[in-house]
Design a protein around this motif. Structure first.
Motif, mmCIF file in Angstrom:
data_model
loop_
_atom_site.group_PDB
_atom_site.id
_atom_site.type_symbol
_atom_site.label_atom_id
_atom_site.label_comp_id
_atom_site.label_asym_id
_atom_site.label_seq_id
_atom_site.Cartn_x
_atom_site.Cartn_y
_atom_site.Cartn_z
ATOM 1 N N THR A 189 0.693 -0.940 0.002
ATOM 2 C CA THR A 189 0.018 0.033 0.010
ATOM 3 C C THR A 189 0.723 1.166 -0.026
ATOM 4 O O THR A 189 1.997 1.395 0.932
ATOM 5 C CB THR A 189 -1.014 -0.081 1.330
ATOM 6 O OG1 THR A 189 -1.794 -1.193 1.246
ATOM 7 C CG2 THR A 189 -2.126 1.272 1.095
ATOM 8 N N PRO A 190 0.579 2.118 -1.066
ATOM 9 C CA PRO A 190 1.113 3.398 -1.055
ATOM 10 C C PRO A 190 1.421 4.212 0.449
ATOM 11 O O PRO A 190 -0.068 4.063 1.268
ATOM 12 C CB PRO A 190 0.604 4.230 -1.977
ATOM 13 C CG PRO A 190 0.005 3.282 -2.655
ATOM 14 C CD PRO A 190 -0.369 2.301 -1.872
ATOM 15 N N ASN A 191 2.276 4.878 0.863
ATOM 16 C CA ASN A 191 2.376 6.016 1.949
ATOM 17 C C ASN A 191 1.398 7.113 1.905
ATOM 18 O O ASN A 191 1.048 7.687 2.779
ATOM 19 C CB ASN A 191 3.723 5.875 2.589
ATOM 20 C CG ASN A 191 4.530 4.622 3.256
ATOM 21 O OD1 ASN A 191 3.663 3.822 3.663
ATOM 22 N ND2 ASN A 191 5.558 4.450 2.879
ATOM 23 N N TYR A 192 1.430 7.408 0.529
ATOM 24 C CA TYR A 192 0.804 8.844 0.306
ATOM 25 C C TYR A 192 -0.849 8.569 0.903
ATOM 26 O O TYR A 192 -1.491 7.647 0.697
ATOM 27 C CB TYR A 192 0.703 9.136 -1.146
ATOM 28 C CG TYR A 192 -0.068 10.304 -1.575
ATOM 29 C CD1 TYR A 192 0.071 11.662 -0.786
ATOM 30 C CD2 TYR A 192 -1.159 10.424 -2.429
ATOM 31 C CE1 TYR A 192 -0.445 12.673 -1.196
ATOM 32 C CE2 TYR A 192 -1.839 11.438 -2.972
ATOM 33 C CZ TYR A 192 -1.352 12.770 -2.265
ATOM 34 O OH TYR A 192 -2.080 13.625 -2.585
ATOM 35 N N LEU A 193 -1.056 9.567 1.928
ATOM 36 C CA LEU A 193 -2.393 9.268 2.628
ATOM 37 C C LEU A 193 -3.469 9.245 2.058
ATOM 38 O O LEU A 193 -4.265 8.170 2.474
ATOM 39 C CB LEU A 193 -2.442 10.561 3.711
ATOM 40 C CG LEU A 193 -1.414 10.550 4.988
ATOM 41 C CD1 LEU A 193 -1.609 11.683 5.702
ATOM 42 C CD2 LEU A 193 -1.703 9.474 5.821
ATOM 43 N N PRO A 194 -3.844 10.144 0.847
ATOM 44 C CA PRO A 194 -5.323 9.876 0.372
ATOM 45 C C PRO A 194 -5.363 8.351 -0.578
ATOM 46 O O PRO A 194 -6.449 7.781 -0.363
ATOM 47 C CB PRO A 194 -4.960 10.907 -0.862
ATOM 48 C CG PRO A 194 -4.414 11.840 -0.317
ATOM 49 C CD PRO A 194 -3.083 11.304 0.521
ATOM 50 N N GLU A 195 -4.101 7.730 -0.771
ATOM 51 C CA GLU A 195 -4.363 6.581 -1.554
ATOM 52 C C GLU A 195 -4.106 5.277 -0.220
ATOM 53 O O GLU A 195 -4.916 4.246 -0.486
ATOM 54 C CB GLU A 195 -3.031 6.371 -2.508
ATOM 55 C CG GLU A 195 -2.865 7.424 -3.625
ATOM 56 C CD GLU A 195 -1.769 6.978 -4.584
ATOM 57 O OE1 GLU A 195 -0.991 6.037 -4.379
ATOM 58 O OE2 GLU A 195 -1.574 7.852 -5.460
ATOM 59 N N PHE A 196 -3.585 5.718 0.597
ATOM 60 C CA PHE A 196 -3.374 4.651 1.603
ATOM 61 C C PHE A 196 -4.460 4.561 2.417
ATOM 62 O O PHE A 196 -5.207 3.274 2.525
ATOM 63 C CB PHE A 196 -2.363 5.242 2.752
ATOM 64 C CG PHE A 196 -2.174 4.332 4.050
ATOM 65 C CD1 PHE A 196 -1.174 3.204 3.938
ATOM 66 C CD2 PHE A 196 -2.978 4.398 5.205
ATOM 67 C CE1 PHE A 196 -1.080 2.428 5.042
ATOM 68 C CE2 PHE A 196 -2.808 3.539 6.193
ATOM 69 C CZ PHE A 196 -2.199 2.577 6.183
ATOM 70 N N ILE A 197 -5.296 5.602 2.921
ATOM 71 C CA ILE A 197 -6.550 5.663 3.369
ATOM 72 C C ILE A 197 -7.728 4.968 2.643
ATOM 73 O O ILE A 197 -8.558 4.314 3.046
ATOM 74 C CB ILE A 197 -7.068 6.835 3.798
ATOM 75 C CG1 ILE A 197 -5.961 7.318 4.934
ATOM 76 C CG2 ILE A 197 -8.377 7.048 4.379
ATOM 77 C CD1 ILE A 197 -5.992 8.822 5.350
#
Length: 212
Positions: free
Chosen positions: A194-202
């Motif tokens: 899972t990417p760490n970039y918050l919008p993608e992660f969430i």
């Protein structure tokens, strides 16, 4: 240096697997003096083994401070792995160690601040702590994340991600935080991670749980 320490240092190679270190630790059990000898080698894998055989009763706040400062000589990934092992194998096991860990939010030692935030993220990831302090923690992240050291930034971002996944009332704020900071946006991630970039992660982690 004792004969046992010399033998172990000769046996443990840079490519020694973590599972093999755990097997060695299981045979040794607890041996704090030996652990300190291995620690003094300043080598990454022997230090991992040292953590496994340390005696919790000997880990005072002063000793923990010294260990965390010692880790600074390792590479970025190595020191963070050492801190994770120390946290997992010692600092989350008893009320005394947890209290020490929870006191590190404003520590002058970078790895201790990282450990505090990493622990907060793990609590929420495992569903063990969705308490009234969550919004206050998010406020701290919003105010401080861009001024923090990279390893602390990662742990704060990790915590914000899991707050966003599990707390619907704070989810939009966590997504907005990622959009504003752009931390980890566009970073390469391995397949299945899972990417760490918050919008993608969430979004990804929330969707996973919605389908269960």
């Amino acid at each position: 240096m004792t004969t046992k320490a010399k033998e172990l240092l000769a046996e443990i190679k840079p490519d020694t697997k973590l599972g093999d270190l755990r097997k060695i630790a299981k045979e040794i059990k607890k041996n704090h003096d030996l652990a300190l000898e291995l620690w003094e080698s300043e080598e990454f894998k022997p230090r991992l083994l040292a953590i496994l055989i340390m005696d919790k009763k000997e880990l005072s706040e002063e000793v923990l401070d010294a260990l965390c400062l010692d880790m600074a000589i390792q590479t970025y990934d190595e020191r963070n792995n050492l801190m994770d092992w120390l946290m997992t194998n010692h600092l989350t096991k008893t009320k005394r160690e947890k209290a020490i860990l929870e006191s590190w939010k404003d520590s002058s030692i970078v790895l201790q601040r990282r450990a505090f935030w990493s622990y907060q993220g793990r609590l929420r990831w495992t569903g063990k702590n969705m308490t009234d302090d969550t919004e206050a923690l998010l406020e701290d992240i919003e105010e401080r994340i861009m001024d923090e050291d990279p390893e602390v930034q990662w742990a704060m971002n990790f915590t914000a991600g899991w707050i966003g996944v599990y707390d619907e009332t704070l989810r939009d704020r966590c997504v907005s935080l990622g959009e504003e900071t752009e931390l980890y946006k566009g970073d390469f991630v391995s397949k299945g991670c899972t990417p760490n970039y918050l919008p993608e992660f969430i979004r990804i982690e929330t969707d996973k749980r919605a389908t269960k």
